[in-house]
Design an enzyme around this catalytic site. Structure first.
Site, PDB file in Angstrom:
ATOM      1  N   HIS A  42       0.765  -1.248   0.000  1.00 49.56           N
ATOM      2  CA  HIS A  42       0.000   0.000   0.000  1.00 49.56           C
ATOM      3  C   HIS A  42       0.794   1.295   0.000  1.00 49.56           C
ATOM      4  CE1 HIS A  42      -3.554  -2.403   0.447  1.00 49.56           C
ATOM      5  NE2 HIS A  42      -3.096  -2.945   1.560  1.00 49.56           N
ATOM      6  N   LYS A  65      -3.746 -10.424  -7.875  1.00 54.94           N
ATOM      7  CA  LYS A  65      -4.628  -9.803  -6.883  1.00 54.94           C
ATOM      8  C   LYS A  65      -5.667  -8.974  -7.637  1.00 54.94           C
ATOM      9  CE  LYS A  65      -4.579  -7.065  -2.650  1.00 54.94           C
ATOM     10  NZ  LYS A  65      -3.766  -6.286  -1.707  1.00 54.94           N
ATOM     11  N   ASN A  66      -6.945  -9.107  -7.261  1.00 58.24           N
ATOM     12  CA  ASN A  66      -8.029  -8.455  -8.005  1.00 58.24           C
ATOM     13  C   ASN A  66      -7.989  -6.939  -7.943  1.00 58.24           C
ATOM     14  OD1 ASN A  66      -9.174 -10.824  -8.934  1.00 58.24           O
ATOM     15  ND2 ASN A  66     -10.484 -11.050  -7.148  1.00 58.24           N
ATOM     16  N   GLN A  67      -7.679  -6.397  -6.775  1.00 60.72           N
ATOM     17  CA  GLN A  67      -7.657  -4.941  -6.629  1.00 60.72           C
ATOM     18  C   GLN A  67      -6.704  -4.555  -5.513  1.00 60.72           C
ATOM     19  OE1 GLN A  67     -11.771  -4.206  -5.996  1.00 60.72           O
ATOM     20  NE2 GLN A  67     -11.769  -4.927  -3.891  1.00 60.72           N
ATOM     21  N   ASN A  68      -6.256  -3.319  -5.558  1.00 60.79           N
ATOM     22  CA  ASN A  68      -5.330  -2.835  -4.541  1.00 60.79           C
ATOM     23  C   ASN A  68      -5.330  -1.311  -4.565  1.00 60.79           C
ATOM     24  OD1 ASN A  68      -3.208  -3.647  -2.565  1.00 60.79           O
ATOM     25  ND2 ASN A  68      -1.971  -2.309  -3.854  1.00 60.79           N
ATOM     26  N   THR A  69      -5.033  -0.721  -3.408  1.00 58.88           N
ATOM     27  CA  THR A  69      -4.913   0.730  -3.307  1.00 58.88           C
ATOM     28  C   THR A  69      -3.512   1.079  -2.840  1.00 58.88           C
ATOM     29  OG1 THR A  69      -7.252   0.930  -2.755  1.00 58.88           O
ATOM     30  CG2 THR A  69      -5.836   2.808  -2.219  1.00 58.88           C
ATOM     31  N   HIS A 153      -2.964  -2.890   8.163  1.00 54.44           N
ATOM     32  CA  HIS A 153      -4.079  -3.167   7.254  1.00 54.44           C
ATOM     33  C   HIS A 153      -4.701  -1.859   6.785  1.00 54.44           C
ATOM     34  CE1 HIS A 153      -7.763  -4.873   5.627  1.00 54.44           C
ATOM     35  NE2 HIS A 153      -8.475  -4.148   6.468  1.00 54.44           N
TER      36      HIS A 153
END
EC number: 4.6.1.18
Length: 158
Positions: A42, A65-69, A153
């Site tokens: 992140h 990985k489908n999505q991430n910020t 997290h």
């Protein structure tokens, strides 16, 4: 009777399958502490295109990985957010170790758009300025000693 029993067994198997997928999303590589894994996933001080940036994450996983910020700030700045007032985590109400950033940061949201083969993951990028909420815990011995509490997290962006 048999079709109903068969159908219910399939539903239970599907539920266990979905739960195992959800649990697998929470797994970190053993060689990293939770804070180190948070940083890899992140923190990105200089924005990169998602397809390139996600390679650093996907190399530790058996899939794309489908999505991430990515937050475009420093680890130290996020550690400072851990000093803000504790709040209930918006995405997990059973946890009270979350903290609101209080200021917006530039970020990039990555969404998987291309093939899901690990060697060829393709992502779209969306830029924004948003607040974020992180969960923080006491440091692991592998974490920098100057930070007694560290982010572990990224709960949500607002």
């Amino acid at each position: 009777m048999v079709p109903k029993l068969f159908t219910s067994q399939i539903c239970v198997l599907l539920l266990f399958g979905l739960l195992s997928v959800e649990v697998s999303l929470q797994v970190k590589p053993q060689q990293f502490s939770w804070a180190q894994w948070f940083s890899i996933q992140h923190i990105q001080t200089t924005p990169l295109h998602c397809t390139s940036a996600m390679r650093a994450i996907n190399r530790y996983q058996p899939r794309c990985k489908n999505q991430n910020t990515f937050l475009h700030t420093t680890f130290a700045n996020v550690v400072n957010v851990c000093g803000n007032t504790n709040i209930t985590c918006p995405r997990n109400a059973s946890l009270n170790n979350c903290h609101h950033s209080g200021v917006q940061v530039p970020l990039t949201y990555c969404n998987l758009t291309g093939p899901q083969t690990i060697s060829n993951c393709v992502y779209s990028s969306t830029q924004a300025n948003m607040f974020y909420v992180v969960a923080c815990d006491n440091r692991d011995p592998r974490d920098p000693p100057q930070y007694p509490v560290v982010p572990v997290h990224l709960d949500t962006t607002i």
